[in-house]
Design a protein around this motif. Structure first.
Motif, PDB file in Angstrom:
ATOM      1  N   ALA A   1       0.855  -1.196   0.000  1.00 36.44           N
ATOM      2  CA  ALA A   1       0.000   0.000   0.000  1.00 36.44           C
ATOM      3  C   ALA A   1       0.887   1.241   0.000  1.00 36.44           C
ATOM      4  O   ALA A   1       1.151   1.836   1.040  1.00 36.44           O
ATOM      5  N   ARG A   2       1.361   1.606  -1.180  1.00 36.30           N
ATOM      6  CA  ARG A   2       2.284   2.732  -1.251  1.00 36.30           C
ATOM      7  C   ARG A   2       2.070   3.526  -2.533  1.00 36.30           C
ATOM      8  O   ARG A   2       1.574   3.017  -3.534  1.00 36.30           O
ATOM      9  N   ALA A   3       2.491   4.782  -2.475  1.00 30.22           N
ATOM     10  CA  ALA A   3       2.332   5.696  -3.616  1.00 30.22           C
ATOM     11  C   ALA A   3       3.630   6.466  -3.796  1.00 30.22           C
ATOM     12  O   ALA A   3       3.644   7.689  -3.859  1.00 30.22           O
ATOM     13  N   ASP A   4       4.722   5.733  -3.885  1.00 32.53           N
ATOM     14  CA  ASP A   4       6.048   6.354  -3.930  1.00 32.53           C
ATOM     15  C   ASP A   4       6.715   6.255  -5.296  1.00 32.53           C
ATOM     16  O   ASP A   4       7.941   6.345  -5.409  1.00 32.53           O
ATOM     17  N   SER A   5       5.910   6.059  -6.337  1.00 30.70           N
ATOM     18  CA  SER A   5       6.472   6.059  -7.690  1.00 30.70           C
ATOM     19  C   SER A   5       5.554   6.857  -8.615  1.00 30.70           C
ATOM     20  O   SER A   5       4.349   6.967  -8.379  1.00 30.70           O
ATOM     21  N   LEU A   6       6.142   7.429  -9.647  1.00 27.52           N
ATOM     22  CA  LEU A   6       5.340   8.165 -10.623  1.00 27.52           C
ATOM     23  C   LEU A   6       4.333   7.230 -11.280  1.00 27.52           C
ATOM     24  O   LEU A   6       4.579   6.026 -11.380  1.00 27.52           O
ATOM     25  N   PRO A   7       3.172   7.772 -11.672  1.00 29.00           N
ATOM     26  CA  PRO A   7       2.814   9.201 -11.780  1.00 29.00           C
ATOM     27  C   PRO A   7       2.252   9.853 -10.510  1.00 29.00           C
ATOM     28  O   PRO A   7       1.797  10.989 -10.574  1.00 29.00           O
ATOM     29  N   TYR A   8       2.236   9.144  -9.348  1.00 31.30           N
ATOM     30  CA  TYR A   8       1.865   9.839  -8.115  1.00 31.30           C
ATOM     31  C   TYR A   8       2.802  11.041  -7.937  1.00 31.30           C
ATOM     32  O   TYR A   8       4.008  10.953  -8.211  1.00 31.30           O
ATOM     33  N   GLY A   9       2.230  12.156  -7.492  1.00 33.38           N
ATOM     34  CA  GLY A   9       3.030  13.354  -7.264  1.00 33.38           C
ATOM     35  C   GLY A   9       3.356  14.152  -8.507  1.00 33.38           C
ATOM     36  O   GLY A   9       4.123  15.118  -8.443  1.00 33.38           O
ATOM     37  N   ILE A  10       2.735  13.801  -9.624  1.00 32.05           N
ATOM     38  CA  ILE A  10       3.058  14.481 -10.890  1.00 32.05           C
ATOM     39  C   ILE A  10       2.793  15.982 -10.813  1.00 32.05           C
ATOM     40  O   ILE A  10       3.488  16.784 -11.455  1.00 32.05           O
ATOM     41  N   ASP A  11       1.809  16.409 -10.009  1.00 31.64           N
ATOM     42  CA  ASP A  11       1.485  17.830  -9.862  1.00 31.64           C
ATOM     43  C   ASP A  11       1.878  18.383  -8.490  1.00 31.64           C
ATOM     44  O   ASP A  11       1.521  19.519  -8.153  1.00 31.64           O
ATOM     45  N   TYR A  12       2.590  17.598  -7.698  1.00 34.85           N
ATOM     46  CA  TYR A  12       3.131  18.090  -6.428  1.00 34.85           C
ATOM     47  C   TYR A  12       4.177  19.164  -6.757  1.00 34.85           C
ATOM     48  O   TYR A  12       4.745  19.154  -7.853  1.00 34.85           O
ATOM     49  N   PRO A  13       4.422  20.122  -5.859  1.00 30.93           N
ATOM     50  CA  PRO A  13       5.396  21.181  -6.177  1.00 30.93           C
ATOM     51  C   PRO A  13       6.745  20.672  -6.690  1.00 30.93           C
ATOM     52  O   PRO A  13       7.360  21.311  -7.544  1.00 30.93           O
TER      53      PRO A  13
ATOM     54  N   HIS B   1       7.037  17.805  -8.275  1.00 36.73           N
ATOM     55  CA  HIS B   1       6.718  16.901  -9.397  1.00 36.73           C
ATOM     56  C   HIS B   1       7.307  15.512  -9.182  1.00 36.73           C
ATOM     57  O   HIS B   1       7.634  14.813 -10.147  1.00 36.73           O
ATOM     58  N   ARG B   2       7.410  15.127  -7.926  1.00 34.81           N
ATOM     59  CA  ARG B   2       7.924  13.809  -7.579  1.00 34.81           C
ATOM     60  C   ARG B   2       6.952  13.122  -6.619  1.00 34.81           C
ATOM     61  O   ARG B   2       6.246  13.788  -5.866  1.00 34.81           O
ATOM     62  N   PRO B   3       6.926  11.800  -6.627  1.00 37.35           N
ATOM     63  CA  PRO B   3       6.045  11.092  -5.687  1.00 37.35           C
ATOM     64  C   PRO B   3       6.523  11.269  -4.253  1.00 37.35           C
ATOM     65  O   PRO B   3       7.730  11.311  -3.993  1.00 37.35           O
ATOM     66  N   THR B   4       5.573  11.421  -3.348  1.00 40.21           N
ATOM     67  CA  THR B   4       5.893  11.658  -1.935  1.00 40.21           C
ATOM     68  C   THR B   4       5.320  10.590  -1.015  1.00 40.21           C
ATOM     69  O   THR B   4       5.599  10.594   0.177  1.00 40.21           O
ATOM     70  N   GLY B   5       4.489   9.707  -1.568  1.00 43.32           N
ATOM     71  CA  GLY B   5       3.738   8.770  -0.736  1.00 43.32           C
ATOM     72  C   GLY B   5       2.305   9.201  -0.554  1.00 43.32           C
ATOM     73  O   GLY B   5       1.493   8.458   0.006  1.00 43.32           O
ATOM     74  N   ARG B   6       1.963  10.408  -1.035  1.00 42.14           N
ATOM     75  CA  ARG B   6       0.570  10.848  -1.025  1.00 42.14           C
ATOM     76  C   ARG B   6      -0.187  10.157  -2.160  1.00 42.14           C
ATOM     77  O   ARG B   6       0.314  10.101  -3.281  1.00 42.14           O
ATOM     78  N   PHE B   7      -1.394   9.706  -1.875  1.00 40.88           N
ATOM     79  CA  PHE B   7      -2.210   9.056  -2.898  1.00 40.88           C
ATOM     80  C   PHE B   7      -2.979  10.120  -3.674  1.00 40.88           C
ATOM     81  O   PHE B   7      -4.191  10.241  -3.589  1.00 40.88           O
ATOM     82  N   SER B   8      -2.233  10.899  -4.422  1.00 42.62           N
ATOM     83  CA  SER B   8      -2.781  12.049  -5.132  1.00 42.62           C
ATOM     84  C   SER B   8      -1.845  12.422  -6.260  1.00 42.62           C
ATOM     85  O   SER B   8      -0.657  12.070  -6.241  1.00 42.62           O
ATOM     86  N   ASN B   9      -2.377  13.162  -7.231  1.00 42.76           N
ATOM     87  CA  ASN B   9      -1.505  13.748  -8.244  1.00 42.76           C
ATOM     88  C   ASN B   9      -0.726  14.928  -7.675  1.00 42.76           C
ATOM     89  O   ASN B   9       0.318  15.307  -8.212  1.00 42.76           O
ATOM     90  N   GLY B  10      -1.228  15.497  -6.572  1.00 38.17           N
ATOM     91  CA  GLY B  10      -0.566  16.651  -5.969  1.00 38.17           C
ATOM     92  C   GLY B  10      -0.754  16.668  -4.467  1.00 38.17           C
ATOM     93  O   GLY B  10      -0.337  15.762  -3.761  1.00 38.17           O
ATOM     94  N   LEU B  11      -1.421  17.721  -3.977  1.00 37.57           N
ATOM     95  CA  LEU B  11      -1.649  17.863  -2.536  1.00 37.57           C
ATOM     96  C   LEU B  11      -2.853  17.024  -2.103  1.00 37.57           C
ATOM     97  O   LEU B  11      -3.795  16.815  -2.871  1.00 37.57           O
ATOM     98  N   ASN B  12      -2.819  16.585  -0.852  1.00 38.93           N
ATOM     99  CA  ASN B  12      -3.964  15.858  -0.294  1.00 38.93           C
ATOM    100  C   ASN B  12      -4.685  16.728   0.737  1.00 38.93           C
ATOM    101  O   ASN B  12      -4.348  17.900   0.936  1.00 38.93           O
ATOM    102  N   ILE B  13      -5.681  16.166   1.372  1.00 40.60           N
ATOM    103  CA  ILE B  13      -6.531  16.944   2.282  1.00 40.60           C
ATOM    104  C   ILE B  13      -5.743  17.583   3.431  1.00 40.60           C
ATOM    105  O   ILE B  13      -5.905  18.780   3.705  1.00 40.60           O
ATOM    106  N   PRO B  14      -4.866  16.839   4.146  1.00 42.83           N
ATOM    107  CA  PRO B  14      -4.106  17.501   5.216  1.00 42.83           C
ATOM    108  C   PRO B  14      -3.239  18.654   4.721  1.00 42.83           C
ATOM    109  O   PRO B  14      -3.120  19.682   5.414  1.00 42.83           O
ATOM    110  N   ASP B  15      -2.622  18.504   3.536  1.00 38.42           N
ATOM    111  CA  ASP B  15      -1.804  19.594   2.991  1.00 38.42           C
ATOM    112  C   ASP B  15      -2.620  20.869   2.833  1.00 38.42           C
ATOM    113  O   ASP B  15      -2.156  21.973   3.159  1.00 38.42           O
ATOM    114  N   ILE B  16      -3.836  20.702   2.324  1.00 38.17           N
ATOM    115  CA  ILE B  16      -4.669  21.876   2.020  1.00 38.17           C
ATOM    116  C   ILE B  16      -5.222  22.478   3.314  1.00 38.17           C
ATOM    117  O   ILE B  16      -5.345  23.705   3.430  1.00 38.17           O
TER     118      ILE B  16
END
Length: 368
Positions: free
Chosen positions: A51-63, A65-80
């Motif tokens: 259960a991990r999100a540490d490879s692209l394309p996860y994080g493609i729209d994160y500041p 542009h790299r995967p962080t482990g967030r299950f999102s293309n960018g920011l998730n709910i806690p970030d916002i």
């Protein structure tokens, strides 16, 4: 002489810690996050788990542009939410960078795959179950006490904002994971919901015992509408009614135990976030929110891009803002922003008994 020198050094360390604390406290509050993949900021990166999100394309729209482990293309709910409260994002608790002044920001204890029940997510092998998340919270407080002193640490935790998101996995990754699962043979659905709710009440009670005094508790979204369930269960693109029934049973009972807990402690410690309605608004009318679709995931494969995981080999939509779902289970950053906008300023139909902007205003007066 040695004893006097030791006392002087101890006194200087205490003064330095207090100065750090005072500087960090100006206009700030800690933020703690518990729960599952909807709010995991990367704890599972440090675990041997599927259960991990540490490879692209996860994080493609994160500041970055790299995967962080967030299950999102960018920011998730806690970030916002951190943006809204004027704070930097919380670090995952397992991140080695979480030390020193970073502890004052708070911590994210969430782990993808977990549920209220310990047997939820067993297929992912090594995840931080909710009991372990709470134990890490205790450990965090011990570390914070060493930094700023026990009394100040208690105050810092009491004044913090807490978010907890649990429940969805207890259905999609437990009760309904396979036909005739152990839990579905053990319980009829209404009885299973009551059991999960009773266990959840104990989790929330434990959070209170550990010092949490302002806790946003999200219910489940419309579980039968996510692309993964459409691909698995829907023949016509309509939401699966059995999973929708599960959500319709779970969410009102969650609100009920929140009201009970607030009555027991004599304060509005726990705040119910109506995640079902927040999600269903844009799922039922995606065009009204600027989405092209709320059925097909941006990243995936198979029907609705809902089969399997989002991987480097998956289809990826060119415009993430046109999609409500990023992968078979998780919203895009744009959808997450819609959810947080309701958490922050939504009516009592979305946030009960108050929204986050009211919480911040009330607490600012209280903590002055």
């Amino acid at each position: 002489m040695t004893s006097s020198l030791f006392l002087n050094i101890s006194y200087l360390i205490a003064l330095l810690s207090l100065a750090i604390f005072s500087r960090q406290c100006e206009g700030a509050r800690a933020f703690f996050v518990f729960g599952d993949s909807l709010v995991d900021n990367g704890n599972n990166n440090f675990l041997m788990t599927t259960a991990r999100a540490d490879s692209l394309p996860y994080g493609i729209d994160y500041p970055t542009h790299r995967p962080t482990g967030r299950f999102s293309n960018g920011l998730n709910i806690p970030d916002i939410i951190s943006e809204h409260i004027g704070s930097e994002p919380t670090l995952p608790y397992l991140d080695p960078e979480l030390q020193g002044d970073k502890l004052l920001v708070g911590a994210n204890f969430a782990s993808a795959g977990v549920g209220v029940l310990n047997d939820t997510g067993i297929q992912f092998v090594n995840i931080i179950r909710i009991g372990d998340q709470l134990r890490y919270f205790q450990q965090y407080q011990q570390r914070l006490s060493q930094l700023i002193g026990a009394e100040q640490a208690t105050q810092w935790v009491n004044q913090a904002l807490v978010l907890i998101t649990l429940g969805g996995n207890d259905f999609v990754n437990n009760y309904y994971l396979v036909p005739y699962s152990f839990r579905s043979r053990q319980f009829a659905l209404p009885d299973y919901v009551k059991y999960v709710i009773s266990e959840y009440k104990q989790v929330l009670g434990r959070l209170y015992q550990l010092g949490a005094r302002r806790v946003i508790v999200t219910g489940t979204g419309p579980l039968g509408c996510v692309p993964a369930e459409l691909a698995l269960r829907s023949r016509d693109g309509n939401c699966d009614m059995e999973l929708m029934r599960a959500a319709s049973l779970f969410n009102p009972q969650l609100v009920q135990i929140i009201n009970e807990l607030n009555s027991e402690v004599g304060a509005d410690v726990f705040v119910a976030a109506n995640a079902y309605q927040m999600h269903f608004d844009y799922i039922s009318n995606p065009q009204a929110f600027g989405f092209v679709t709320a059925k097909v995931a941006c990243c995936g494969q198979g029907p609705y891009n809902g089969v399997g995981l989002c991987t480097p080999a998956s289809n990826v939509c060119p415009d993430r803002n046109a999609y409500a779902f990023w992968d078979p289970f998780h919203p895009t950053e744009k959808a997450n922003r819609l959810i947080v906008s309701q958490i922050f300023s939504g009516s009592t139909d979305y946030m009960h008994p108050m929204n986050l902007s009211t919480i911040l205003a009330v607490d600012e007066m209280k903590f002055k």
